[in-house]
Every structure is written in structure tokens, then in C-alpha cells.
Design a protein around this motif. Sequence first.
Motif, PDB file in Angstrom:
ATOM      1  N   PHE A  70       0.806  -1.216   0.000  1.00  0.00           N
ATOM      2  CA  PHE A  70       0.000   0.000   0.000  1.00  0.00           C
ATOM      3  C   PHE A  70       0.845   1.274   0.000  1.00  0.00           C
ATOM      4  CE2 PHE A  70      -2.730  -3.083   2.451  1.00  0.00           C
ATOM      5  CZ  PHE A  70      -3.577  -3.362   1.400  1.00  0.00           C
ATOM      6  N   PHE A  71       2.129   1.178   0.382  1.00  0.00           N
ATOM      7  CA  PHE A  71       2.962   2.376   0.481  1.00  0.00           C
ATOM      8  C   PHE A  71       3.110   3.059  -0.868  1.00  0.00           C
ATOM      9  CE2 PHE A  71       7.072   4.577   0.538  1.00  0.00           C
ATOM     10  CZ  PHE A  71       6.879   5.399   1.628  1.00  0.00           C
ATOM     11  N   THR A  72       3.238   2.273  -1.931  1.00  0.00           N
ATOM     12  CA  THR A  72       3.356   2.847  -3.273  1.00  0.00           C
ATOM     13  C   THR A  72       2.133   3.682  -3.628  1.00  0.00           C
ATOM     14  OG1 THR A  72       4.684   0.950  -3.972  1.00  0.00           O
ATOM     15  CG2 THR A  72       3.728   2.314  -5.705  1.00  0.00           C
ATOM     16  N   THR A  73       0.966   3.228  -3.191  1.00  0.00           N
ATOM     17  CA  THR A  73      -0.257   3.984  -3.465  1.00  0.00           C
ATOM     18  C   THR A  73      -0.263   5.308  -2.712  1.00  0.00           C
ATOM     19  OG1 THR A  73      -1.443   1.900  -3.772  1.00  0.00           O
ATOM     20  CG2 THR A  73      -2.769   3.870  -3.455  1.00  0.00           C
ATOM     21  N   PHE A  74       0.245   5.316  -1.484  1.00  0.00           N
ATOM     22  CA  PHE A  74       0.347   6.562  -0.731  1.00  0.00           C
ATOM     23  C   PHE A  74       1.279   7.549  -1.441  1.00  0.00           C
ATOM     24  CE2 PHE A  74      -1.429   4.144   2.789  1.00  0.00           C
ATOM     25  CZ  PHE A  74      -2.205   5.094   3.440  1.00  0.00           C
ATOM     26  N   VAL A  75       2.406   7.060  -1.953  1.00  0.00           N
ATOM     27  CA  VAL A  75       3.342   7.929  -2.677  1.00  0.00           C
ATOM     28  C   VAL A  75       2.686   8.479  -3.940  1.00  0.00           C
ATOM     29  CG1 VAL A  75       5.546   8.011  -3.889  1.00  0.00           C
ATOM     30  CG2 VAL A  75       5.357   6.737  -1.743  1.00  0.00           C
ATOM     31  N   ASN A  76       1.968   7.616  -4.675  1.00  0.00           N
ATOM     32  CA  ASN A  76       1.281   8.058  -5.885  1.00  0.00           C
ATOM     33  C   ASN A  76       0.215   9.102  -5.568  1.00  0.00           C
ATOM     34  OD1 ASN A  76       0.398   7.862  -8.729  1.00  0.00           O
ATOM     35  ND2 ASN A  76      -1.413   6.898  -7.846  1.00  0.00           N
ATOM     36  N   THR A  77      -0.505   8.897  -4.469  1.00  0.00           N
ATOM     37  CA  THR A  77      -1.537   9.862  -4.068  1.00  0.00           C
ATOM     38  C   THR A  77      -0.920  11.211  -3.732  1.00  0.00           C
ATOM     39  OG1 THR A  77      -2.908   8.064  -3.200  1.00  0.00           O
ATOM     40  CG2 THR A  77      -3.411  10.297  -2.439  1.00  0.00           C
ATOM     41  N   LEU A  78       0.194  11.192  -2.991  1.00  0.00           N
ATOM     42  CA  LEU A  78       0.856  12.446  -2.634  1.00  0.00           C
ATOM     43  C   LEU A  78       1.374  13.155  -3.877  1.00  0.00           C
ATOM     44  CD1 LEU A  78       1.820  14.314  -0.376  1.00  0.00           C
ATOM     45  CD2 LEU A  78       3.903  12.941  -0.220  1.00  0.00           C
ATOM     46  N   TRP A  79       1.910  12.396  -4.829  1.00  0.00           N
ATOM     47  CA  TRP A  79       2.401  12.989  -6.073  1.00  0.00           C
ATOM     48  C   TRP A  79       1.263  13.655  -6.837  1.00  0.00           C
ATOM     49  CZ3 TRP A  79       1.364  12.102 -11.281  1.00  0.00           C
ATOM     50  CH2 TRP A  79       2.247  12.663 -12.188  1.00  0.00           C
ATOM     51  N   VAL A  80       0.141  12.967  -6.977  1.00  0.00           N
ATOM     52  CA  VAL A  80      -1.010  13.530  -7.685  1.00  0.00           C
ATOM     53  C   VAL A  80      -1.545  14.752  -6.938  1.00  0.00           C
ATOM     54  CG1 VAL A  80      -3.385  13.093  -8.430  1.00  0.00           C
ATOM     55  CG2 VAL A  80      -1.635  11.346  -8.771  1.00  0.00           C
ATOM     56  N   GLY A  81      -1.584  14.678  -5.598  1.00  0.00           N
ATOM     57  CA  GLY A  81      -2.096  15.791  -4.817  1.00  0.00           C
ATOM     58  C   GLY A  81      -1.246  17.046  -4.952  1.00  0.00           C
ATOM     59  N   THR A 159      -4.570   6.063 -16.861  1.00  0.00           N
ATOM     60  CA  THR A 159      -3.195   6.369 -16.498  1.00  0.00           C
ATOM     61  C   THR A 159      -3.218   7.464 -15.431  1.00  0.00           C
ATOM     62  OG1 THR A 159      -2.951   8.090 -18.189  1.00  0.00           O
ATOM     63  CG2 THR A 159      -2.378   5.821 -18.824  1.00  0.00           C
ATOM     64  N   ARG A 160      -2.051   7.697 -14.813  1.00  0.00           N
ATOM     65  CA  ARG A 160      -1.972   8.763 -13.825  1.00  0.00           C
ATOM     66  C   ARG A 160      -2.146  10.138 -14.473  1.00  0.00           C
ATOM     67  NH1 ARG A 160       3.195   7.732 -10.022  1.00  0.00           N
ATOM     68  NH2 ARG A 160       4.140   7.189 -12.025  1.00  0.00           N
ATOM     69  N   THR A 161      -1.746  10.253 -15.725  1.00  0.00           N
ATOM     70  CA  THR A 161      -1.952  11.513 -16.438  1.00  0.00           C
ATOM     71  C   THR A 161      -3.438  11.830 -16.576  1.00  0.00           C
ATOM     72  OG1 THR A 161       0.088  11.145 -17.687  1.00  0.00           O
ATOM     73  CG2 THR A 161      -1.454  12.776 -18.555  1.00  0.00           C
ATOM     74  N   ALA A 162      -4.247  10.810 -16.874  1.00  0.00           N
ATOM     75  CA  ALA A 162      -5.693  11.009 -16.972  1.00  0.00           C
ATOM     76  C   ALA A 162      -6.273  11.431 -15.632  1.00  0.00           C
ATOM     77  CB  ALA A 162      -6.359   9.731 -17.470  1.00  0.00           C
ATOM     78  N   VAL A 163      -5.786  10.817 -14.557  1.00  0.00           N
ATOM     79  CA  VAL A 163      -6.241  11.206 -13.214  1.00  0.00           C
ATOM     80  C   VAL A 163      -5.876  12.657 -12.939  1.00  0.00           C
ATOM     81  CG1 VAL A 163      -5.994  10.755 -10.750  1.00  0.00           C
ATOM     82  CG2 VAL A 163      -6.105   8.848 -12.352  1.00  0.00           C
ATOM     83  N   LEU A 164      -4.676  13.056 -13.334  1.00  0.00           N
ATOM     84  CA  LEU A 164      -4.232  14.429 -13.110  1.00  0.00           C
ATOM     85  C   LEU A 164      -5.101  15.413 -13.885  1.00  0.00           C
ATOM     86  CD1 LEU A 164      -1.981  15.723 -11.471  1.00  0.00           C
ATOM     87  CD2 LEU A 164      -0.554  15.680 -13.515  1.00  0.00           C
ATOM     88  N   VAL A 246      -5.213   6.449  -2.603  1.00  0.00           N
ATOM     89  CA  VAL A 246      -5.551   5.930  -1.277  1.00  0.00           C
ATOM     90  C   VAL A 246      -7.054   5.935  -1.056  1.00  0.00           C
ATOM     91  CG1 VAL A 246      -5.243   6.269   1.203  1.00  0.00           C
ATOM     92  CG2 VAL A 246      -3.334   6.640  -0.349  1.00  0.00           C
ATOM     93  N   GLY A 247      -7.742   6.923  -1.603  1.00  0.00           N
ATOM     94  CA  GLY A 247      -9.191   6.963  -1.434  1.00  0.00           C
ATOM     95  C   GLY A 247      -9.862   5.703  -1.938  1.00  0.00           C
TER      96      GLY A 247
END
Length: 306
Positions: A70-81, A159-164, A246-247
Motif C-alpha cells: 500500500f505504500f506505493t499507493t500513498f506515494v502516488n496519491t501524494l504525487w497527484v495531490g 493512467t496517472r496523467t488522466a487522473v491528473l 488511497v481513497g
Amino acid sequence: MPDRSAPPAARRSLGGLLAVPAWVWLAIFFVAPVGMVIWFSFGYKPGIFGTHANDILSLDRYVEALSPTFFTTFVNTLWVGLLGTALCFLIGAPVAYWMAFKVRPERRGLLIALVLIPFWTNFLIRTIGWQVILAPEGWLSQGLQTLGLLNGPLDLLYTRTAVLIGVVYNYLPLMILPLFVAFDRVGPAVREASKDLGAGKVTTFFRVTLPLSRPGVVAGVLLVFIPLMGDYITATVLGGAKGNMVGQLVASQFQTAQNWALGSAMAVVLMLVIALTIAAAAALLWLVALPFRTRNRLVLGEEAAR
């Protein structure tokens, strides 16, 4: 309204009574739910059909929430935020500045209404609209291929770009509105005085307008960053597995896995990450602005003579 003929102590007591409904509302709908989430986070899942139990308290759920899975997801969430909030500011600040200083006052109401129009549509429907736009077979993909800008279908969805893209679109009005109010409060006389003292437009903006608008900047950043970090609709619709946040994990633990203890631990960790990030950003800005405050400090009296 309080009776101004009454003693100051009586007026303060009456003012405190007027705040009681707000405190009761916060206690019932904020403090109590957060307290329950924190309490559940120390429990465990009692069985395949159970959701939570707190007869044995431990920190095991926090260890599980911070595991490499789950830690990777927290890092990804912080990056997107962080990146989403920064993009909202970079896009919203010029728009708010233009609305406050370049548009005639009688037209500002119309522009504010245009900024608020997206909120007239359901959040989920707006996000699904971007799913249609970014789909490989969508009109954007076909248009880019027709113009020769793409050799194949658009590969942005899930993708993360789409989320952004989705979070910037969904939360941009929350950045524009407080920035507009803050810029609008900086009167033209202040900016004219800066120009009379020899400052150009860029210097006036960074040395006068932006510092005086700091409350609006802080409000906009908080209004965007905090809900963005907990957003799971945008990540689910536009991100798929690559844009996991994370949500989504918290929602899946409560709704699918029925593991309220682990979901509560993830939610508490997310709240701590948000609080620590805001504190770190505030400390960094304070350190960066410290030399400017020291250099521009006005000293009077005996200390100035020395």
C-alpha cells in the motif's frame, strides 16, 4: 444582534451562545465520526462475515496499511495531490488575476457564474465526461488522428496523467474563486503606488499583489489539496489500476473487503500525511520568505539610529 448597551461580559456570553449550533454541528458530524474511525483503526476484522472488533487493541492495522503493498499507493496519491494543486494554482492564478484586474466590474458576475457552472453538474457525471473524451475511440483521439498529430489511438485513459487531468478540471474552480476574492481586495491604489515608485508589472505582482493576496492563496491551496488527496471517484473512473489512489483503497476496504479496521487505519494515515504535508509546506514557505521579511523590515527609534 447583541445589545450594545449591555456589559462587555454579557455581550461575550451572548456571542458564545450564538456559536453553540456550529460547535454542536462540528461535534456530531466531524469530531464524532473521526473519533470512531480512529477507534476502529486499533481493532481488527473478527471473521469473514464481521466488519470490525475492538476487544483486542493493537497497531497491527497501521503496520499493514504502511506495508510495501500500500505504500506505493500513498506515494502516488501524494504525487497527484501536490502536482494537481500546483497545476490548479498555475492555471487559476492568471484567470483570477484577469477577472479581478482586467475585466470590467459589471462583467465579473457573469464570469464567476461561468466558473461555477461545472458545480451544477454531478461530480461523477463530469468525471465520466472526461472518460468519454480521453477514450481511444473518443472524438479527441479521432480528431488528433485526422489532423495527423497521432499515428494511433490516444493512450491516456486509465493512467496517472488522466487522473491528473481529471482532478485539475474538477478542483480548478475551488482555486480560482478564493484567488479572485483575494486579488479583488488589492485595490488599484496600492498597485498604482507601486508603479509610481518605479516597480514594473511583474515586480508589482510578486512584491505587492501576491503577498497581499496570501490568505486567498492559502485558502485556495487548502480547498484543493485536502479533498483532492481523498478523492477516489476520479481515480476510479479515469485511472484504473495505474492511477490507484488511497481513497480507492479506503473505499474498497469499507465497501468490498468489509475490513473496517484496515480501512480506518488507511484513512488515519491519509489524514496524517495531509497534515504533515501542509505543515512541511508552511514551514518551507516561512523559511523562504524569512530573508525578504528581514530585508524589508522597517526599524524606528533608537535601533534605527544605531
